[in-house]
Design a protein around this motif. Structure first.
Motif, short mmCIF file in Angstrom:
data_model
loop_
_atom_site.label_atom_id
_atom_site.label_comp_id
_atom_site.label_asym_id
_atom_site.label_seq_id
_atom_site.Cartn_x
_atom_site.Cartn_y
_atom_site.Cartn_z
N UNK A 119 13.40 9.37 -3.46
CA UNK A 119 12.84 8.11 -3.95
C UNK A 119 11.55 7.85 -3.16
N UNK A 120 10.45 7.58 -3.89
CA UNK A 120 9.17 7.36 -3.21
C UNK A 120 8.49 6.13 -3.80
N UNK A 121 7.80 5.38 -2.96
CA UNK A 121 7.06 4.22 -3.45
C UNK A 121 5.58 4.56 -3.49
N UNK A 122 4.94 4.25 -4.63
CA UNK A 122 3.49 4.46 -4.74
C UNK A 122 2.73 3.21 -4.28
N UNK A 123 3.27 2.50 -3.31
CA UNK A 123 2.56 1.31 -2.82
C UNK A 123 1.21 1.73 -2.23
N UNK A 124 0.22 0.84 -2.35
CA UNK A 124 -1.09 1.19 -1.79
C UNK A 124 -1.26 0.58 -0.40
N UNK A 125 -0.23 -0.10 0.10
CA UNK A 125 -0.44 -0.67 1.44
C UNK A 125 0.72 -1.44 2.03
N UNK A 126 1.81 -1.62 1.29
CA UNK A 126 2.95 -2.36 1.86
C UNK A 126 3.71 -1.46 2.83
N UNK A 127 4.43 -2.10 3.77
CA UNK A 127 5.14 -1.34 4.80
C UNK A 127 6.27 -0.50 4.25
N UNK A 128 6.25 0.78 4.54
CA UNK A 128 7.28 1.70 4.05
C UNK A 128 8.61 1.44 4.76
N UNK A 129 8.57 1.15 6.06
CA UNK A 129 9.81 0.87 6.80
C UNK A 129 10.47 -0.42 6.31
N UNK A 130 9.63 -1.41 5.99
CA UNK A 130 10.19 -2.67 5.48
C UNK A 130 10.87 -2.45 4.12
#
Length: 790
Positions: A119-130
């Motif tokens: 599972x991967x998030x394509x967020x452009x800047x939100x915290x991955x650990x959060x």
């Protein structure tokens, strides 16, 4: 040994602009893909996704390599479709940048995510650990960030952001998948806001905005300075902002302001008043028809802050500044920019100085090495060199001293000191042995993952040199070289890899050598394009000097070279990327096999310069039509598929599209990573040779469409002429193309040989070349780079 990530099926969550385009690119790569969004409020529950899929066909540049692929994407919604996730190996979340929305969605899908899936998030800047915090324990080691840049099909960069809990083997499997299957350049980023590309790239834009106001320059003036003159894309700074969308731009700036309160440059993380005013008016850039720039008829207007209105966009880079920026020596260039009194030169020095300052201060927080920063900016923003490369090329120590002086003098945007490592006596951050890592205080080499062995020439950073192989034969047009194995490589030496007499003679000579020394040969260029076609300037010179015999001899030599490629006793494999036009297209048509990078723009474009293909291209299409029709089929029906492509000088918008246009064969290979192209082409040449390769038997019984075919094509052309789709001269060229494709004035289904078709091709080519209108078209193309319709 890292585990291979096997992706039979993928899902993308979120059918917005980014999600739909990621799904499109997965589908380009032959991956069965499900695209999710919210259930529609009425009617078909998958309506939201269906609408997004219909919209893909309208986007430019095209997200899909073939329009027909849209039908392969499976639409789904979060209410009735979650069971679709249970058969997926990779799930990419790409919904809006809101932490609570993303976390809610993760809670909802978690029960349906298979035990092996990534599972991967394509967020452009939100915290991955959060984001990882809300996942069940058993899913956390298979979760990370993967940030694609927009548009995902075309932008080479993919940032990989591990969470603290992500397994190393998961990351390595995903990295190899992204590299080979999707053709990406992977850079690891630390879990900090905006990661690497946007952290540095958006700062560069904010610094440009700040110095635009300080220097009192116009937006058009700044774009003239910050585009190709600085080694950056033509859309420069403000045109890029219009294309991205001013609302998006403002959102990214706000994210930096909200998430980086401790950043020493924080006071600049705010949208300027003029940007907020444009957004309030609904002028969001290209998508609304107006932003910083707007079109009025054929004119381009630009916002003028003093007048509070638009004016003609006509301010340029000053001549004396252009001279500085075009200086070949980077150290001299930087020194002159800093010393010049000209406001434009001062502006360029200021934006570069503040970019270097920011990059150095933040390197340790955001990335493992300076290499990651430079590649992220090159691959994500299209710059020719990243910030550290620019600094090092201009003289590391001198520039560092100048930045330090400007900090003390209060000229820089922040008073934060440069880190100590900048002044430890170093000459830069990149060297042959690796790139500097502040956290390890050492130069780290490139990744040793097996996937990178497929890249014989990775994208080189400043100071990196890759062995060029051993030269076997060379003339003014080509070089034949080898790595000491049994495959030879032919690379062109001409500008745009155009085909000159030296190239023609060189290929023939090189194939002769390869038949003796190698088991196969690859035609491959170290840089795009594959070939922009024949050397038009040389051809026009012969014609204008009245040397028709020499011109005809050149055409004959061209045809001879194509035939030499086709009938070589060792397989010739063409490794195509970028443009393969005219003669470049014909060479790959005659090769035993073509390996084409997805972004290959292939076409027989001779009609655009008043000619017809005569390097064996029309002959080859006639041969293929005869073979496809078989002994009793309709040859004309086969020709009809490609006639319009040639007559209208169409160019494919992808390698997949080139197959649809009949310019690539069905068994030609499409590869996704440009840096793996040579590897794949060599493997193909080797496999053909190992299978006991023999060239095709000479085509002596080609069934042609003859006079009936020519007459039928003429009827189609008359309709186009009357509808004013073509000019009278276009009609004459197309009529000659039809004549050659149909085998000339012979009976329908007559049988001819290759020599007959080659002579026919040459006759019509030479006759057209002597016409005034053709010479005008060639001259116009050479002068403007655009076709002339006369």
């Amino acid at each position: 040994m890292s585990e291979k990530l096997l992706v039979r099926r993928a899902a993308v969550l979120g059918a917005g602009v980014m999600g739909a385009q990621i799904a499109a690119h997965l589908t380009n790569a032959g991956i069965d893909t499900v695209l999710f969004d919210l259930p529609a409020k009425e009617g078909d529950k998958d309506g939201v996704v269906r609408k997004a899929l219909a919209n893909l066909a309208k986007l430019s540049p095209a997200p899909l390599s073939s329009k027909s692929l849209a039908e392969s994407i499976v639409p789904a919604n979060y209410e009735t479709g979650l069971a679709e996730l249970e058969s997926c190996d990779l799930i990419i979340e790409a919904i809006a940048e809101k932490m609570d929305w993303k976390q809610d969605l993760y809670r909802k899908i978690a029960p349906h995510v298979p035990a092996h899936a990534v599972l991967a998030s394509n967020t452009s800047g939100l915290g991955i650990n959060a984001l990882a915090d809300v996942l069940p324990e058993e899913l956390r080691h298979r979760f990370c960030g993967v940030h694609f840049f927009n548009p995902p099909r075309y932008m080479h960069l993919a940032e990989l952001i591990p969470a603290k809990t992500t397994d190393k083997s998961v990351l390595e499997g995903l990295e190899a998948f992204l590299t080979t299957q999707l053709g990406k350049g992977v850079v690891y980023a630390k879990d900090t806001p905006n990661f690497i590309g946007n952290r540095i790239g958006v700062f560069s834009i904010l610094s440009t905005i700040h110095h635009t106001q300080e220097s009192n320059l116009g937006f058009d003036e700044v774009d003239a300075l910050t585009g190709p003159l600085l080694g950056r894309p033509k859309s420069a700074t403000y045109r890029t902002s219009d294309v991205v969308g001013l609302d998006t731009m403002s959102h990214v700036i706000k994210t930096m302001a909200d998430t980086l309160p401790e950043d020493p440059w924080h006071e600049y993380f705010a949208s300027p008043k003029w940007l907020t005013a444009l957004i309030d008016k609904g002028a969001l850039g290209q998508k609304t028809g107006a932003g910083i720039f707007r079109k009025a008829g054929k004119d381009i207007l630009v916002l003028d802050l003093e007048k509070q209105d638009y004016r003609a966009s006509d301010r340029k880079a000053a001549d004396e500044v252009v001279v500085i920026l075009k200086s070949k020596d980077p150290a001299e260039r930087m020194a002159q920019l800093r010393a010049s009194e000209h406001p434009q030169a001062q502006f360029v020095w200021s934006i570069l100085r503040d970019l270097f300052h920011y990059s150095a201060v933040h390197l340790e927080d955001i990335a493992e090495t300076a290499r990651d920063v430079d590649l992220a900016i090159r691959w994500g923003y299209g710059w020719q060199q990243g910030p550290f490369e620019l600094w090092q090329a201009a003289g590391w120590k001198q520039v560092a001293d100048w930045i330090a002086e400007d900090i003390v003098a209060g000229k820089t945007m922040s008073s934060a000191p440069l880190p100590d490592w900048v002044f430890d006596g170093r000459e830069g951050v990149h060297a042959a042995e690796g790139s500097y890592s502040p956290s390890k205080n050492a130069k780290l080499p490139r990744s040793a993952l097996p996937v990178y062995r497929r890249q014989r020439f990775p994208d080189p950073l400043l100071g990196e040199r890759f062995e060029q192989g051993e030269t076997v034969y060379e003339n003014d047009g080509i070089r034949l070289w080898t790595d000491g194995d049994d495959i030879g490589v032919i690379s062109f030496k001409t500008k745009m890899h155009t085909v000159s007499d030296h190239v023609l003679d060189g290929i023939q000579e090189a194939i002769g050598i390869a038949e003796q020394k190698f088991k196969g040969v690859v035609i491959w260029q170290p840089k795009e394009p594959f070939s922009a076609g024949a050397d038009l300037a040389g051809a026009l010179g012969l014609l204008q000097a009245g040397r028709v015999d020499a011109f005809e001899a050149m055409v004959e030599n061209f045809q001879k070279t194509s035939q030499r490629i086709k009938y070589s006793l060792v397989p010739v494999v063409a490794a195509v990327r970028g443009l393969a036009l005219g003669g470049g297209c014909e060479f790959q048509m005659h090769s035993a096999r073509t390996v084409a990078h997805l972004e290959s723009y292939i076409g027989l474009v001779e009609a655009g310069v008043g000619l017809l293909p005569a390097g064996g291209g029309l002959k080859e299409l006639a041969v293929r039509a005869s073979e496809a029709a078989g002994p009793n089929g309709d040859v004309f029906a086969e020709l009809k598929k490609t006639f319009e492509t040639i007559a209208m000088a169409k160019v494919s918008n992808s390698a997949v599209n080139a197959k649809e246009l009949g310019l690539l064969r069905n068994d030609d290979i499409v590869t996704f990573n440009a840096f793996e192209l040579l590897h794949v082409a060599r493997q193909q040449a080797s496999a053909l040779a190992e299978a006991g390769y023999r060239p095709p038997l000479p085509a002596r019984a080609i069934r042609v469409a003859g006079d009936v075919g020519i007459a039928t094509f003429k009827m189609l052309l008359v309709n186009m002429l009357e509808g004013r789709f073509v000019s009278e001269y276009d009609y004459e060229i197309a009529e000659r193309i039809a004549t050659v494709l149909c085998g000339g004035d012979v009976d329908r289904n007559a049988v001819v040989d290759e020599d007959w078709l080659i002579r026919l091709e040459r006759k019509h080519f030479v006759e057209l070349a002597q016409q005034e209108k053709t010479q005008a078209r060639i001259g116009h193309m050479l002068k403007t780079g655009k076709p002339l319709r006369n």
